[in-house]
Scaffold this active site. Structure first.
Site, short mmCIF file in Angstrom:
data_model
loop_
_atom_site.label_atom_id
_atom_site.label_comp_id
_atom_site.label_asym_id
_atom_site.label_seq_id
_atom_site.Cartn_x
_atom_site.Cartn_y
_atom_site.Cartn_z
N ASP A 1 -7.04 4.18 -4.49
CA ASP A 1 -7.70 4.05 -3.17
C ASP A 1 -8.29 5.44 -2.92
OD1 ASP A 1 -7.84 2.05 -0.72
OD2 ASP A 1 -7.45 3.99 0.18
N LYS B 1 0.88 -1.18 0.00
CA LYS B 1 0.00 0.00 0.00
C LYS B 1 0.91 1.22 0.00
CE LYS B 1 -4.43 1.00 0.24
NZ LYS B 1 -5.61 0.19 -0.12
P1 NDP Z 1 -12.91 7.75 -2.96
O1 NDP Z 1 -11.82 8.73 -2.76
O2 NDP Z 1 -13.44 7.51 -4.31
O3 NDP Z 1 -14.14 8.09 -2.02
C1 NDP Z 1 -13.99 8.17 -0.65
C2 NDP Z 1 -15.31 8.58 -0.04
O4 NDP Z 1 -15.23 8.44 1.38
C3 NDP Z 1 -15.66 10.03 -0.31
O5 NDP Z 1 -17.04 10.17 -0.30
C4 NDP Z 1 -15.02 10.73 0.89
O6 NDP Z 1 -15.57 11.99 1.21
C5 NDP Z 1 -15.30 9.75 1.99
N1 NDP Z 1 -14.23 9.84 3.01
C6 NDP Z 1 -12.91 9.63 2.82
N2 NDP Z 1 -12.22 9.85 3.94
C7 NDP Z 1 -13.13 10.21 4.86
C8 NDP Z 1 -13.04 10.55 6.21
N3 NDP Z 1 -11.86 10.57 6.85
N4 NDP Z 1 -14.20 10.86 6.86
C9 NDP Z 1 -15.40 10.84 6.23
N5 NDP Z 1 -15.53 10.52 4.92
C10 NDP Z 1 -14.42 10.20 4.26
O7 NDP Z 1 -12.34 6.39 -2.33
P2 NDP Z 1 -12.86 4.90 -2.55
O8 NDP Z 1 -14.32 4.88 -2.76
O9 NDP Z 1 -11.98 4.24 -3.52
O10 NDP Z 1 -12.51 4.25 -1.12
C11 NDP Z 1 -13.46 4.17 -0.06
C12 NDP Z 1 -13.03 3.06 0.89
O11 NDP Z 1 -12.97 1.81 0.19
C13 NDP Z 1 -11.64 3.22 1.53
O12 NDP Z 1 -11.66 2.66 2.82
C14 NDP Z 1 -10.76 2.37 0.62
O13 NDP Z 1 -9.59 1.95 1.28
C15 NDP Z 1 -11.69 1.21 0.35
N6 NDP Z 1 -11.40 0.38 -0.82
C16 NDP Z 1 -11.28 0.93 -2.06
C17 NDP Z 1 -11.05 0.11 -3.15
C18 NDP Z 1 -10.99 0.64 -4.54
O14 NDP Z 1 -10.88 -0.17 -5.46
N7 NDP Z 1 -11.08 1.93 -4.77
C19 NDP Z 1 -10.85 -1.33 -2.99
C20 NDP Z 1 -11.08 -1.81 -1.65
C21 NDP Z 1 -11.32 -0.97 -0.62
P3 NDP Z 1 -14.76 13.32 0.81
O15 NDP Z 1 -14.81 13.38 -0.67
O16 NDP Z 1 -15.48 14.42 1.50
O17 NDP Z 1 -13.37 13.12 1.35
O1 2IT Z 2 -7.91 -1.65 -0.67
C1 2IT Z 2 -7.87 -2.15 -1.81
O2 2IT Z 2 -8.03 -3.37 -2.00
C2 2IT Z 2 -7.65 -1.26 -2.95
N1 2IT Z 2 -7.58 -0.06 -2.76
C3 2IT Z 2 -7.49 -1.82 -4.33
C4 2IT Z 2 -6.09 -2.30 -4.56
C5 2IT Z 2 -5.76 -2.72 -5.96
O3 2IT Z 2 -4.57 -3.03 -6.17
O4 2IT Z 2 -6.63 -2.76 -6.83
#
Ligand code: NDP
Ligand code: 2IT
Length: 455
Positions: A166, A126
């Site tokens: 992420d 990561k």
């Molecule tokens: P994005 O940046 O696309 O979206 C994040 C969302 O969560 C936004 O709405 C953001 O609001 C909100 N957010 C982020 N940080 C905070 C915080 N500290 N407090 C409140 N709201 C928050 O990210 P993703 O959708 O990709 O990721 C969301 C979650 O999913 C994370 O935990 C990530 O690790 C996990 N994840 C993502 C994967 C992926 O493929 N993208 C895979 C597996 C897990 P704002 O815009 O206001 O910051």
């Molecule tokens: O938390 C996660 O699994 C991710 N942000 C996706 C990682 C990846 O390599 O696609």
């Protein structure tokens, strides 16, 4: 907490001070592993878990860039290369002001076990930066990404370490990072996943984490002869994971009631339908606006601001009558009181799209209540699984169709679910997906490490 986990945690806390999320992630796994280490003492004598929690390598670097006013900005960049026992390091990059080494160590550790569960050959890593893309121009984001990659490129490669997105890193950022990598390395390779479709990306990668989390919830419900149809669902976040969680839920006939961002959340009693979700996607992905605007556009929705809430306070998004919850924003967004509120409001399914969105106390409440609780390293593994499929397509110099990738994602999520169920039963805790995921992921990595000697 049993003895082995207790003494391990004392060492972990002494050696890694001020890394609370890392402690939390290790502690949860160590507790599940008590059951394994009794049965397989060779893991203990080979100090497998002690090795697994020590990153193979950490890279930390300066990221200087110039803002639109000509001012010099300095951020900190990281890549935690945690474990390569079963494949190249693989995991996302997070750009958010809260990023620290400890935060990324928690995410990298979770990633190692998650990637093992996907059935694909990927190690875990990561990375990221304390850079905040919010409010920055495209030019500023590009210059930051170029500077970040100017150091990172020498440490990664398609057979070494393959980053992805992420929080704060989506298609735009992956594009800028890839462009700079290609320029520096003079190679067009699948060194990042989440790429654009015209230049090596996979269909369904943007959808994969959200779809996967819903597929996992559907599998959990199947064990109780139930489906998602007609279920009232709370979804947090409004980024990549939340958007496609909502999309799949709508497709399967569920009602999505909420979405949020860091400033507040909307509750739409009539449900977020396809048209309203299109509005959210354009608001978030193109205009980069705030979720509050949803309530301005749709009178059926109420907006609640969270700005005044102190950290760790109860989150009102989890205090509505519902059947299912899909936390899809960030870590520790469900605390003890939130977990109690969810149960009181009738929630019997929690599928974690975000990484570690529930505090340890919250997890205990779900497990004690015997609800269908899908922990993140199983429930959100669909994203990295399709990243693995993107790597496979890049190696073949060939692309699968949307239907083929979606079908592979679906069958991977079914397999992960089945594996968690069977491991949890083997170790005497039927229905405990936390033990199923922790032990299931651990066994594959641990056995590979034993095969490869003391490294
Ligand atoms: P994005 O940046 O696309 O979206 C994040 C969302 O969560 C936004 O709405 C953001 O609001 C909100 N957010 C982020 N940080 C905070 C915080 N500290 N407090 C409140 N709201 C928050 O990210 P993703 O959708 O990709 O990721 C969301 C979650 O999913 C994370 O935990 C990530 O690790 C996990 N994840 C993502 C994967 C992926 O493929 N993208 C895979 C597996 C897990 P704002 O815009 O206001 O910051
Ligand atoms: O938390 C996660 O699994 C991710 N942000 C996706 C990682 C990846 O390599 O696609």
């Amino acid at each position: 907490m049993a003895t082995y986990a207790t003494s391990l945690m004392e060492d972990v806390k002494a050696k890694n001070p001020a890394e609370p999320e890392f402690h939390q992630a290790v502690e949860e796994v160590a507790e599940s592993l008590e059951l394994v280490l009794e049965r397989r003492p060779e893991y203990r004598s080979a100090r497998i878990l002690e090795r697994m929690i020590e990153p193979e390598r950490v890279i930390m670097f300066r990221v200087p860039w110039v803002d639109d006013q000509g001012g010099v900005q300095v951020n900190r960049g990281f890549r935690v290369e945690m474990n390569s026992a079963i494949g190249p390091y693989k995991g996302g990059l997070r750009f958010h002001p809260s990023v620290t080494l400890g935060m990324l160590k928690f995410l990298a550790f979770e990633q190692v076990l998650k990637n093992a569960l996907t059935t694909l050959p990927m190690g875990g890593g990561k990375g990221g930066s304390d850079f905040d893309p919010k409010g920055k121009s495209d030019g500023e984001v590009m210059r930051f990404c170029q500077s970040f990659m100017t150091e990172l490129y020498r440490h990664i490669g398609p057979n070494t370490d393959v980053p992805a997105g992420d929080i704060g890193v989506g298609g735009r950022e992956i594009g800028f990072l890839f462009g700079q990598y290609k320029r520096l390395a003079n190679e067009f390779t699948g060194v990042l996943t989440g790429k654009g479709l015209n230049w090596g990306g996979s269909l369904i990668r943007p959808e994969a984490t959200g779809y996967g989390s819903v597929y996992f919830a559907a599998e959990m419900l199947k064990t109780r002869s139930d489906t998602l149809e007609g279920k009232r669902c709370l979804v947090s976040g409004s980024g990549n994971v939340a958007q496609f969680t909502a999309e799949k839920l709508i497709d399967l006939g569920a009602t999505v009631l909420t979405l949020s961002d860091s400033a507040g959340y909307i509750f739409d009693e009539e449900g977020i339908d396809r048209g309203k979700l299109d509005f959210v996607m354009s608001l978030k992905n193109e205009r980069r606006g705030r979720i509050k605007e949803y309530a301005d556009a749709y009178p059926s929705a109420a907006y609640t601001a969270l700005e005044a809430e102190p950290a760790g306070a109860t989150d009102p998004i989890w205090n509505h009558k519902a059947d299912c919850a899909f936390p899809s924003a960030t870590q520790n967004e469900i605390n003890k009181e939130d977990a109690q509120n969810l149960l009181r409001n009738g929630v019997t399914v929690v599928s974690e799209g975000a990484n570690m969105p529930t505090t340890s106390e919250g997890v205990s409440i779900f497990l004690d209540a015997g609800i269908l609780y899908g922990p993140s390293k199983a429930a959100n593994a669909g994203g990295v699984a399709v990243s693995g499929l993107e790597m496979a397509q890049n190696s073949m110099r060939f692309n699968w169709s949307r239907e083929e990738v979606d079908q592979k994602l679906h069958s991977i999520m079914i397999d992960i679910h089945k594996h968690c169920v069977s491991v949890a039963s083997d170790f005497g805790t039927p229905g405990n997906y936390v033990n199923g995921a922790n032990i299931g992921g651990f066994l594959k990595v641990a056995d590979s490490m034993l095969d490869q000697g003391i490294v």
